[in-house]
Motif scaffolding. Sequence first.
Motif, PDB file in Angstrom:
ATOM      1  N   PRO A  40       0.846  -1.191   0.000  1.00  0.00           N
ATOM      2  CA  PRO A  40       0.000   0.000   0.000  1.00  0.00           C
ATOM      3  C   PRO A  40       0.886   1.247   0.000  1.00  0.00           C
ATOM      4  O   PRO A  40       2.088   1.156   0.247  1.00  0.00           O
ATOM      5  N   ASP A  41       0.290   2.382  -0.253  1.00  0.00           N
ATOM      6  CA  ASP A  41       1.054   3.618  -0.232  1.00  0.00           C
ATOM      7  C   ASP A  41       1.212   4.091   1.211  1.00  0.00           C
ATOM      8  O   ASP A  41       0.316   3.917   2.023  1.00  0.00           O
ATOM      9  N   GLN A 179      -3.235  15.710  -8.324  1.00  0.00           N
ATOM     10  CA  GLN A 179      -1.790  15.728  -8.116  1.00  0.00           C
ATOM     11  C   GLN A 179      -1.037  16.005  -9.407  1.00  0.00           C
ATOM     12  O   GLN A 179      -1.534  15.759 -10.492  1.00  0.00           O
ATOM     13  N   SER A 182       3.413  11.903 -11.654  1.00  0.00           N
ATOM     14  CA  SER A 182       4.384  11.114 -10.884  1.00  0.00           C
ATOM     15  C   SER A 182       5.403  10.452 -11.793  1.00  0.00           C
ATOM     16  O   SER A 182       6.470  10.062 -11.347  1.00  0.00           O
ATOM     17  N   ALA A 190       8.368   9.846  -9.400  1.00  0.00           N
ATOM     18  CA  ALA A 190       8.077   9.982  -7.977  1.00  0.00           C
ATOM     19  C   ALA A 190       7.334   8.763  -7.473  1.00  0.00           C
ATOM     20  O   ALA A 190       6.837   8.740  -6.361  1.00  0.00           O
ATOM     21  N   PHE A 195       5.570  -0.019  -7.095  1.00  0.00           N
ATOM     22  CA  PHE A 195       4.280   0.346  -7.660  1.00  0.00           C
ATOM     23  C   PHE A 195       4.377   0.455  -9.176  1.00  0.00           C
ATOM     24  O   PHE A 195       3.447   0.127  -9.912  1.00  0.00           O
TER      25      PHE A 195
ATOM     26  N   HIS B 118      -2.991  15.546  -1.941  1.00  0.00           N
ATOM     27  CA  HIS B 118      -1.782  14.737  -1.777  1.00  0.00           C
ATOM     28  C   HIS B 118      -0.819  15.024  -2.919  1.00  0.00           C
ATOM     29  O   HIS B 118      -1.226  15.410  -4.013  1.00  0.00           O
ATOM     30  N   ASP B 119       0.484  14.800  -2.643  1.00  0.00           N
ATOM     31  CA  ASP B 119       1.470  15.090  -3.678  1.00  0.00           C
ATOM     32  C   ASP B 119       1.602  13.876  -4.599  1.00  0.00           C
ATOM     33  O   ASP B 119       0.853  12.916  -4.487  1.00  0.00           O
ATOM     34  N   GLU B 120       2.599  13.947  -5.489  1.00  0.00           N
ATOM     35  CA  GLU B 120       2.693  12.923  -6.520  1.00  0.00           C
ATOM     36  C   GLU B 120       3.583  11.748  -6.106  1.00  0.00           C
ATOM     37  O   GLU B 120       3.885  10.886  -6.918  1.00  0.00           O
ATOM     38  N   ARG B 121       3.989  11.691  -4.850  1.00  0.00           N
ATOM     39  CA  ARG B 121       4.895  10.620  -4.443  1.00  0.00           C
ATOM     40  C   ARG B 121       4.132   9.372  -4.019  1.00  0.00           C
ATOM     41  O   ARG B 121       3.134   9.449  -3.303  1.00  0.00           O
ATOM     42  N   TYR B 122       4.634   8.228  -4.458  1.00  0.00           N
ATOM     43  CA  TYR B 122       4.073   6.947  -4.060  1.00  0.00           C
ATOM     44  C   TYR B 122       5.212   6.086  -3.539  1.00  0.00           C
ATOM     45  O   TYR B 122       6.122   5.732  -4.291  1.00  0.00           O
ATOM     46  N   LEU B 123       5.158   5.766  -2.242  1.00  0.00           N
ATOM     47  CA  LEU B 123       6.225   4.974  -1.632  1.00  0.00           C
ATOM     48  C   LEU B 123       5.623   3.918  -0.719  1.00  0.00           C
ATOM     49  O   LEU B 123       4.630   4.163  -0.042  1.00  0.00           O
ATOM     50  N   PRO B 124       6.246   2.716  -0.668  1.00  0.00           N
ATOM     51  CA  PRO B 124       5.759   1.717   0.278  1.00  0.00           C
ATOM     52  C   PRO B 124       6.117   2.132   1.706  1.00  0.00           C
ATOM     53  O   PRO B 124       7.116   2.828   1.922  1.00  0.00           O
ATOM     54  N   PRO B 125       5.325   1.703   2.691  1.00  0.00           N
ATOM     55  CA  PRO B 125       5.592   2.090   4.080  1.00  0.00           C
ATOM     56  C   PRO B 125       6.980   1.647   4.551  1.00  0.00           C
ATOM     57  O   PRO B 125       7.630   2.346   5.330  1.00  0.00           O
ATOM     58  N   THR B 126       7.434   0.490   4.054  1.00  0.00           N
ATOM     59  CA  THR B 126       8.741  -0.009   4.478  1.00  0.00           C
ATOM     60  C   THR B 126       9.861   0.934   4.044  1.00  0.00           C
ATOM     61  O   THR B 126      10.814   1.179   4.784  1.00  0.00           O
ATOM     62  N   VAL B 127       9.729   1.467   2.848  1.00  0.00           N
ATOM     63  CA  VAL B 127      10.745   2.388   2.342  1.00  0.00           C
ATOM     64  C   VAL B 127      10.749   3.667   3.167  1.00  0.00           C
ATOM     65  O   VAL B 127      11.807   4.221   3.490  1.00  0.00           O
ATOM     66  N   VAL B 128       9.550   4.135   3.531  1.00  0.00           N
ATOM     67  CA  VAL B 128       9.456   5.371   4.324  1.00  0.00           C
ATOM     68  C   VAL B 128      10.094   5.166   5.689  1.00  0.00           C
ATOM     69  O   VAL B 128      10.851   6.024   6.175  1.00  0.00           O
TER      70      VAL B 128
END
Lengths: 241, 139
Positions: A40-41, A179, A182, A190, A195, B118-128
């Motif tokens: 998930p995001d 947005q 990306s 981004a 994903f 929301h901004d254009e970033r998509y990241l998995p929680p693990t990476v964050v």
Amino acid sequence: MFINSTHVLVGIPKITRWLGRTAFVALVIGLPWALYYSPPDYQQGETMRILYVHVPASWGSLLIYTGMAITSGIAFVYRWFLGHLITRAFALVGVILAVISLVTGAIWGLPTWGTWWVWDARLTSMLLLFFLYLGYFALIRSYTYEDKGLQAGGILVMVGWVNVPIIKWSVDWWHTLHQPASLLRLAKPAIHPQFLMPLLVMAIGMASLSLYFGFIRLQTHIRERKLLAEHLRQRPENLAV
Amino acid sequence: MTARQHRLRFLIFVGILFVGGVGLILWSLQENLLYFVTPQALSQQKAGIHLRLGGLVQPGSIQRLGQDLVFVVTDEVATVTVHYVGIVPDLFREGQGVVVEGILKNNIFEATVLLAKHDERYLPPTVVSALKEKGQWRP
């Protein structure tokens, strides 16, 4: 003009079958990957999974409209009637993708932004694209003679194409709720590879499926016209139809 | 020239004129096509009109007193204090984008609508989490 309807009926069926197979494989891999096997995001959670349908549908509706404008332009300059038939065949695929984009976008907007719809530049111009597709169908059907109708439709498609770059850059030129890009931008993507990979597979799947349906429609339209021409040859008194 | 060349030139000429015309219209409508104004631009708007304000939620500025929500919107140049009563989307958080609709009264923006951007970033929680541990996280 070089490629004509007969060439299409000879060469396209095999390509179409392969497109169908590609679409099947890509979607069988892509859908579980998108809906379950990808993370998930960090920000939007599970709702971001709508992206895997919303983004390919948006790309598809814009690319198909661009393709329609190109075939209409060539048809106009080179008097290539097959171009008009290709335009019409793919118009239905394009409008369906536009509807999918708008609806999935609205469903996504409610939990994330807090609303189904806003009149910002991105959403409004995308809705306009949908109306252009609808206008194309209305216009071509309003003529007594199909050939004239398709030619008029071609002009509408070409004029309306100016909306496509507006849609693309709306998020950069104006402040929008939607947005910014990306992926399709000058800077690094981004969107994380975890994903991006399923997104590309879904994009391949949906693009192949779209081309598959478009080519089936094209073959059907060509066969219809050939049957009609044959019928009229045998029954000249029916030319008033 | 041939008829075909004629058609091609006609198409290109009309096309350029048309695109130019549309571009001119869009350029002239710039102010009106903005979905929201930034805090910096807010001072240049006429007072008392209903408009939309967009920016980032200033970290540490969110206060909830019962039904009332008060926070500060910033674009890193100017700030505006916002007061809002109503449903708050999940994505509304410090350091994230927000768009509010309402009227500026006595230097407080009374909002009737609040939307999270929301901004254009998509990241998995693990990476964050990994980035946060390394101290490389940019909110």
